[in-house]
Design an enzyme around this catalytic site. Structure first.
Site: not given
Length: 457
Positions: A126, A436, A440
């Site tokens: 990410d 985070d 995700d």
């Protein structure tokens, strides 16, 4: 590499080979040689317990020193050069790896994860909060067909909004400015506070940046909330890419305040606010010009959010996107920077040198994602970028064929992230996924190793 050292007649037992090309956590016996297959190379040499038995069943303990990786919990009794070995591979090597990871503030949930981490061939990561600091600062505003610059850094509301000629907006604010900043602070779930001489944001850093720039323009959340009551909220979600808050101001009626991705929000707008605060229809040509402005800001590696509002005489009985989030009046855009983590560029370089592919996955605009990936060294001439819309047009089989050529994914959802991880796995890659956010989680769970980032990354 494994060798046996002892004062017994087994002292010169031949070296055990290393097969780095095979799958991790595999142990085989081939042509009289014990072959360890593992990708872990962290930690010091490990001493294993080996019992050597001769034909008269006389046993002697010898020492096996393992250099490199070793799988956990294996017990085998192969015969090498007529000598029967009972080899017990303990968790010691992996435990050493875990200890070193803990010293770097990384918690390991399952011991074999250390081994898999060392075997990873692809890292899907990410962007926000992982490769960047997630410390947003608004640097530009766009409203009424004009660009405004914003001075100041961090969360302290110290700075100015300036016009193109350098004059301060606070001295003579245009008619569009107050509605723009009001929408930014009311469609906002975060709080800006000063504690111990420093300013902090409680909540989302992106929303915090909007509160800061509004305060620089003389608009605070506490002030604009007075005289109006909260009617309801349509929360942000990754699919809609928008958030709406409805407030009522007595006889003035209700107002819906909306913020979200510019390309999505503009598709719901029918009018816009001019520089002097008048509402006029939004033409298709003007819409395209605003989208081009969004792309230009995104190309500077800036995250861009748009805001709009919609007045109601009466609050809709049911608050949903079908009753509220259409027929909007476009107010403007906020462009903010999110600094790269200093260690991220070096980490990407080390992965590249180790032969590990790094793939960036983000919900940001495609141009923003590409610009940041280029700074990090992830995106180059040999890679391509796909948006969530592009992914939706590909079958799982098509994505698996194409996945090795893509280094950047933008405007993706949780489902898209999961599909990307599974596509790499179908290509035989050992995939690590870092992130985070809640969106995700499915991809982190599906990856060979999932890395959940903490508050500070």
């Amino acid at each position: 590499r494994v060798t046996v050292r002892s004062g017994t007649r087994a002292a010169e037992l031949r070296t055990v080979g290393w097969d780095a090309a095979a799958a991790p956590t595999d142990l085989t016996l081939s042509e009289g040689r014990l072959v360890l297959r593992s990708g872990v190379a962290a930690g010091d040499a490990l001493t294993l317990s080996v019992r050597v038995c001769d034909d008269d069943c006389v046993t002697q303990d010898v020492t096996v020193t393992v250099e490199g990786g070793v799988p956990a919990d294996y017990v085998m009794e192969p015969k090498v050069d007529g000598v029967s070995l009972s080899v017990h591979y303990r968790h010691g090597k992996l435990a050493l790896g875990v200890t070193r990871m803990v010293k770097r503030h990384a918690l390991i949930r399952k011991l074999p994860a250390v081994e898999t981490l060392g075997s990873a061939t692809v890292i899907c990561t990410d962007k926000t909060g992982t490769l960047t600091k997630n410390e947003m600062t608004v640097t530009h505003l766009y409203a009424g067909d004009r660009m405004f610059a914003v001075t100041g850094e961090g969360y302290a509301p110290v700075g100015e909004i300036t016009c193109a000629d350098g004059s301060y907006v606070s001295s003579s604010p245009p008619g569009v400015m107050r509605p723009l900043l009001t929408a930014a602070v009311l469609c906002n779930g975060s709080t800006l506070r000063q504690e111990g001489g420093s300013w902090n944001v409680i909540g989302d850093p992106t929303e915090g940046a909007l509160l800061v720039v509004a305060a620089k323009g003389g608009v605070t959340k506490e002030a604009v909330k007075q005289g109006s009551s909260f009617e309801g909220e349509i929360p942000f979600d990754a699919e809609r890419k928008m958030m709406t808050v409805v407030r009522r101001s007595g006889a003035a009626g209700a107002m819906a305040y909306v913020k979200g991705a510019p390309d999505v929000l503009l598709s719901r707008c029918t009018h816009q606010l001019t520089i002097d605060g008048r509402t006029e229809p939004l033409s298709e040509q003007q819409r395209l010009a605003l989208l081009q402005t969004n792309a230009s800001l995104a190309g500077l590696a800036l995250r861009v959010l748009a805001v709009a509002h919609r007045p109601f005489e009466q609050t809709p009985a049911v608050l949903c996107q079908d009753t509220v989030e259409h027929g909007l009046v476009f107010l403007g855009m906020f462009a903010m920077k999110d600094p790269l983590r200093p260690e991220a560029i070096e980490a990407v370089r080390l992965c590249r040198e180790a032969g590990i592919r790094t793939v960036m996955i983000t919900g940001d605009h495609k141009d923003t994602a590409v610009a940041i990936a280029r700074e990090l060294g992830i995106y180059g001439g040999d890679g391509s970028a796909l948006s969530g819309a592009d992914l939706s047009n590909l079958t799982d089989e098509q994505l698996a064929q194409f996945v090795e050529r893509v280094t950047v994914y933008a405007r993706v959802s949780a489902e898209h992230k999961l599909r990307i991880v599974n596509a790499w796995k179908r290509r035989g890659a050992i995939v690590a996924m870092t992130g985070d956010g809640v969106n995700d989680v499915p991809a982190i769970k599906a990856a060979d190793i999932g890395v959940a980032m903490g508050l500070a990354g």
